[in-house]
Every structure is written in structure tokens, then in C-alpha cells.
Scaffold this motif. Structure first.
Motif, PDB file in Angstrom:
ATOM      1  N   SER A 111       0.834  -1.203   0.000  1.00 35.79           N
ATOM      2  CA  SER A 111       0.000   0.000   0.000  1.00 35.79           C
ATOM      3  C   SER A 111       0.872   1.259   0.000  1.00 35.79           C
ATOM      4  O   SER A 111       1.092   1.867   1.046  1.00 35.79           O
ATOM      5  CB  SER A 111      -0.923   0.009   1.220  1.00 35.79           C
ATOM      6  OG  SER A 111      -1.674   1.199   1.258  1.00 35.79           O
ATOM      7  N   PRO A 112       1.335   1.666  -1.189  1.00 35.14           N
ATOM      8  CA  PRO A 112       2.134   2.898  -1.249  1.00 35.14           C
ATOM      9  C   PRO A 112       1.376   4.108  -0.711  1.00 35.14           C
ATOM     10  O   PRO A 112       1.951   4.949  -0.025  1.00 35.14           O
ATOM     11  CB  PRO A 112       2.442   3.057  -2.739  1.00 35.14           C
ATOM     12  CG  PRO A 112       2.322   1.684  -3.305  1.00 35.14           C
ATOM     13  CD  PRO A 112       1.256   1.003  -2.489  1.00 35.14           C
ATOM     14  N   SER A 113       0.071   4.190  -0.975  1.00 33.40           N
ATOM     15  CA  SER A 113      -0.698   5.338  -0.481  1.00 33.40           C
ATOM     16  C   SER A 113      -0.846   5.287   1.039  1.00 33.40           C
ATOM     17  O   SER A 113      -0.797   6.320   1.709  1.00 33.40           O
ATOM     18  CB  SER A 113      -2.067   5.404  -1.155  1.00 33.40           C
ATOM     19  OG  SER A 113      -2.817   4.239  -0.858  1.00 33.40           O
ATOM     20  N   GLY A 114      -1.012   4.088   1.601  1.00 41.84           N
ATOM     21  CA  GLY A 114      -1.092   3.948   3.057  1.00 41.84           C
ATOM     22  C   GLY A 114       0.213   4.325   3.726  1.00 41.84           C
ATOM     23  O   GLY A 114       0.222   4.990   4.769  1.00 41.84           O
ATOM     24  N   SER A 115       1.345   3.914   3.135  1.00 43.72           N
ATOM     25  CA  SER A 115       2.642   4.257   3.717  1.00 43.72           C
ATOM     26  C   SER A 115       2.883   5.761   3.639  1.00 43.72           C
ATOM     27  O   SER A 115       3.447   6.354   4.565  1.00 43.72           O
ATOM     28  CB  SER A 115       3.774   3.492   3.035  1.00 43.72           C
ATOM     29  OG  SER A 115       3.937   3.918   1.704  1.00 43.72           O
ATOM     30  N   LEU A 116       2.423   6.389   2.565  1.00 43.97           N
ATOM     31  CA  LEU A 116       2.571   7.836   2.431  1.00 43.97           C
ATOM     32  C   LEU A 116       1.715   8.562   3.463  1.00 43.97           C
ATOM     33  O   LEU A 116       2.176   9.513   4.110  1.00 43.97           O
ATOM     34  CB  LEU A 116       2.180   8.273   1.017  1.00 43.97           C
ATOM     35  CG  LEU A 116       2.329   9.755   0.706  1.00 43.97           C
ATOM     36  CD1 LEU A 116       3.774  10.202   0.883  1.00 43.97           C
ATOM     37  CD2 LEU A 116       1.845  10.043  -0.709  1.00 43.97           C
ATOM     38  N   GLU A 117       0.480   8.104   3.673  1.00 44.82           N
ATOM     39  CA  GLU A 117      -0.386   8.712   4.687  1.00 44.82           C
ATOM     40  C   GLU A 117       0.223   8.542   6.081  1.00 44.82           C
ATOM     41  O   GLU A 117       0.233   9.472   6.892  1.00 44.82           O
ATOM     42  CB  GLU A 117      -1.780   8.093   4.652  1.00 44.82           C
ATOM     43  CG  GLU A 117      -2.736   8.723   5.641  1.00 44.82           C
ATOM     44  CD  GLU A 117      -4.121   8.094   5.637  1.00 44.82           C
ATOM     45  OE1 GLU A 117      -4.885   8.406   6.567  1.00 44.82           O
ATOM     46  OE2 GLU A 117      -4.441   7.300   4.732  1.00 44.82           O
ATOM     47  N   ALA A 118       0.764   7.358   6.353  1.00 48.14           N
ATOM     48  CA  ALA A 118       1.400   7.097   7.654  1.00 48.14           C
ATOM     49  C   ALA A 118       2.602   8.008   7.851  1.00 48.14           C
ATOM     50  O   ALA A 118       2.785   8.595   8.926  1.00 48.14           O
ATOM     51  CB  ALA A 118       1.812   5.633   7.749  1.00 48.14           C
ATOM     52  N   MET A 119       3.429   8.126   6.832  1.00 48.54           N
ATOM     53  CA  MET A 119       4.625   8.953   6.939  1.00 48.54           C
ATOM     54  C   MET A 119       4.261  10.416   7.136  1.00 48.54           C
ATOM     55  O   MET A 119       4.862  11.114   7.951  1.00 48.54           O
ATOM     56  CB  MET A 119       5.491   8.777   5.689  1.00 48.54           C
ATOM     57  CG  MET A 119       6.828   9.459   5.813  1.00 48.54           C
ATOM     58  SD  MET A 119       7.738   9.056   7.323  1.00 48.54           S
ATOM     59  CE  MET A 119       8.070   7.337   7.067  1.00 48.54           C
ATOM     60  N   ASN A 120       3.245  10.895   6.417  1.00 50.11           N
ATOM     61  CA  ASN A 120       2.827  12.286   6.590  1.00 50.11           C
ATOM     62  C   ASN A 120       2.262  12.529   7.990  1.00 50.11           C
ATOM     63  O   ASN A 120       2.459  13.602   8.567  1.00 50.11           O
ATOM     64  CB  ASN A 120       1.820  12.687   5.514  1.00 50.11           C
ATOM     65  CG  ASN A 120       2.498  12.951   4.186  1.00 50.11           C
ATOM     66  OD1 ASN A 120       3.623  13.429   4.122  1.00 50.11           O
ATOM     67  ND2 ASN A 120       1.813  12.635   3.098  1.00 50.11           N
ATOM     68  N   ALA A 121       1.575  11.540   8.554  1.00 47.53           N
ATOM     69  CA  ALA A 121       1.038  11.674   9.916  1.00 47.53           C
ATOM     70  C   ALA A 121       2.177  11.746  10.932  1.00 47.53           C
ATOM     71  O   ALA A 121       2.137  12.545  11.873  1.00 47.53           O
ATOM     72  CB  ALA A 121       0.097  10.512  10.230  1.00 47.53           C
ATOM     73  N   ILE A 122       3.207  10.924  10.739  1.00 46.76           N
ATOM     74  CA  ILE A 122       4.366  10.972  11.637  1.00 46.76           C
ATOM     75  C   ILE A 122       5.095  12.304  11.477  1.00 46.76           C
ATOM     76  O   ILE A 122       5.471  12.948  12.443  1.00 46.76           O
ATOM     77  CB  ILE A 122       5.320   9.782  11.381  1.00 46.76           C
ATOM     78  CG1 ILE A 122       4.642   8.471  11.787  1.00 46.76           C
ATOM     79  CG2 ILE A 122       6.634   9.961  12.126  1.00 46.76           C
ATOM     80  CD1 ILE A 122       5.399   7.231  11.364  1.00 46.76           C
ATOM     81  N   TRP A 123       5.268  12.728  10.232  1.00 47.18           N
ATOM     82  CA  TRP A 123       5.968  13.983   9.971  1.00 47.18           C
ATOM     83  C   TRP A 123       5.244  15.167  10.608  1.00 47.18           C
ATOM     84  O   TRP A 123       5.877  16.078  11.140  1.00 47.18           O
ATOM     85  CB  TRP A 123       6.109  14.208   8.471  1.00 47.18           C
ATOM     86  CG  TRP A 123       6.799  15.502   8.161  1.00 47.18           C
ATOM     87  CD1 TRP A 123       8.117  15.795   8.304  1.00 47.18           C
ATOM     88  CD2 TRP A 123       6.187  16.694   7.673  1.00 47.18           C
ATOM     89  NE1 TRP A 123       8.367  17.091   7.932  1.00 47.18           N
ATOM     90  CE2 TRP A 123       7.206  17.661   7.538  1.00 47.18           C
ATOM     91  CE3 TRP A 123       4.894  17.036   7.329  1.00 47.18           C
ATOM     92  CZ2 TRP A 123       6.955  18.943   7.076  1.00 47.18           C
ATOM     93  CZ3 TRP A 123       4.637  18.323   6.868  1.00 47.18           C
ATOM     94  CH2 TRP A 123       5.668  19.257   6.753  1.00 47.18           C
ATOM     95  N   SER A 124       3.920  15.154  10.605  1.00 50.59           N
ATOM     96  CA  SER A 124       3.183  16.275  11.189  1.00 50.59           C
ATOM     97  C   SER A 124       3.476  16.416  12.683  1.00 50.59           C
ATOM     98  O   SER A 124       3.425  17.516  13.225  1.00 50.59           O
ATOM     99  CB  SER A 124       1.683  16.138  10.940  1.00 50.59           C
ATOM    100  OG  SER A 124       1.153  15.078  11.702  1.00 50.59           O
ATOM    101  N   LEU A 125       3.807  15.307  13.351  1.00 49.57           N
ATOM    102  CA  LEU A 125       4.179  15.370  14.770  1.00 49.57           C
ATOM    103  C   LEU A 125       5.639  15.787  14.963  1.00 49.57           C
ATOM    104  O   LEU A 125       5.967  16.497  15.910  1.00 49.57           O
ATOM    105  CB  LEU A 125       3.959  14.025  15.440  1.00 49.57           C
ATOM    106  CG  LEU A 125       2.503  13.609  15.624  1.00 49.57           C
ATOM    107  CD1 LEU A 125       2.426  12.192  16.143  1.00 49.57           C
ATOM    108  CD2 LEU A 125       1.787  14.555  16.563  1.00 49.57           C
ATOM    109  N   LEU A 126       6.521  15.333  14.083  1.00 47.98           N
ATOM    110  CA  LEU A 126       7.940  15.631  14.228  1.00 47.98           C
ATOM    111  C   LEU A 126       8.309  17.016  13.703  1.00 47.98           C
ATOM    112  O   LEU A 126       9.288  17.606  14.156  1.00 47.98           O
ATOM    113  CB  LEU A 126       8.778  14.582  13.492  1.00 47.98           C
ATOM    114  CG  LEU A 126       8.765  13.183  14.109  1.00 47.98           C
ATOM    115  CD1 LEU A 126       9.454  12.196  13.180  1.00 47.98           C
ATOM    116  CD2 LEU A 126       9.424  13.187  15.468  1.00 47.98           C
TER     117      LEU A 126
END
Length: 189
Positions: free
Chosen positions: A72-87
Motif C-alpha cells: 500500500s504505497p498510499s497507506g505508507s505515504l499517509e502514515a509517513m505524513n502523519a508521523i511527519w506532522s508530529l515531528l
């Protein structure tokens, strides 16, 4: 007058029960010693996860299990963006290289028997205090941690307590709140 007061208290109680049963937990960046170690209550694709940052090789982070967003490339991108928003904007590092502020988080989304590809964000060691969102492909071998001193694999675990799927207790609270609202709609005598 007494029944009108009971009526208002019933509406207030039902509203509070309903609000508390539907409240979602906000994601929390977990840290230790100036370093980010994971995220609690991260929602990706409507599912609530607890995320830990694991160092070493892909094999040591995941063992024989399949990473959550494989295929799931789109799922991994959504996950990464969610982590990035915190960091983003935080001063917390990821990694265990003490030579300089550094670190990256990777979310694997495809692989072969010997290699993987992941999304990655990193700590901007030029500025020294800001994360940068360089979400893009990053890859490497599965069985070695060479070059991964500053890269943490994001390991996702479904959070059964704070997930969007109501538990029996939450469903009971919603039912009680709705019952209270229904009873409170009756005219006071």
C-alpha cells in the motif's frame, strides 16, 4: 419545577456520555532522552495505531511479520505524513548516532526476499532543529543494519483500546446516552 430540573439534568448527562464515548485520542509523540521513540494513538486510514521506532535491520524490526503498509504505497505515504506532522518543528532526534543531530523514520511498503523499499522522512542536521519532509523512496537490504544507525523503522500495532471500532463498553455508553436523550424528550409533567 422539579421535573423540569430532572429533564435538564438528563439532557446534560446524556450529552456528556455521548461526547465522552465518541471522543478520539490525539496522537502523542513519545520521547526519551531527547529522542523520539514512537507515537501513541496515530490514526492512519481510520485505524488507530501505536507506533514504535525500531533500529537495526529490517529483519530485526519485523522478523517474519509483514509490515503494516506492505502493498500500500498510499497507506505508507499517509502514515509517513502523519508521523511527519508530529515531528515537524520538534527538536527531538531519531537515531543513535551521537556525533550530530540526525535521524530518519522509514515506513516499508514493498520488498523482495532480500531487499525493501520504504517512505522516509529525516532530521535536518544542517539547521539542527527542524525535520524535513523528504518523503520518497528509500531502500536497502533486509538482513543488515549497515548504514541504518540513524534510521528507525516505524512498527505499527493496532491500538485495541482507542480504535475507531467501538468496544462493547463504548457501544453501551452510546446506547445509554441515546436512551437518556430519548427519555429526556418526554414532556415534564
Amino acid at each position: 419545577m422539579k421535573s423540569a430540573l430532572i429533564h435538564r439534568v438528563g439532557i446534560l448527562a446524556a450529552t456528556l456520555l455521548l461526547a465522552s464515548s465518541l471522543a478520539a485520542a490525539a496522537p502523542v509523540l513519545q520521547t526519551a532522552g531527547g529522542r523520539a521513540t514512537g507515537v501513541q494513538d496515530l490514526v492512519v486510514g481510520g485505524i488507530n495505531y501505536d507506533v514504535s521506532f525500531a533500529f537495526g535491520s529490517y529483519d530485526s524490526a519485523f522478523g517474519s511479520s509483514v509490515p503494516t503498509f506492505f502493498g500500500s504505497p498510499s497507506g505508507s505515504l499517509e502514515a509517513m505524513n502523519a508521523i511527519w506532522s508530529l515531528l515537524n518543528g520538534s527538536s527531538y532526534e531519531v537515531g543513535w548516532n551521537t556525533d550530530r543531530p540526525s535521524g530518519s523514520v522509514v515506513v516499508p511498503y514493498k520488498g523482495t526476499d532480500t531487499a525493501f523499499t520504504a517512505r522516509q522522512i529525516g532530521y535536518d542536521d544542517d539547521a539542527g532543529t527542524v525535520w524535513h519532509n523528504n518523503v520518497g523512496d528509500f531502500g536497502g537490504p533486509k538482513d543488515t543494519d549497515s548504514g541504518f544507525r540513524n534510521r528507525a523503522f516505524a512498527v505499527f500495532t493496532v491500538d485495541p483500546v482507542n480504535n475507531n471500532v467501538p468496544e462493547p463498553g463504548s457501544a453501551a455508553l452510546v446506547g445509554l446516552a441515546l436512551l437518556g436523550l430519548g427519555l429526556s424528550r418526554r414532556k415534564p409533567r
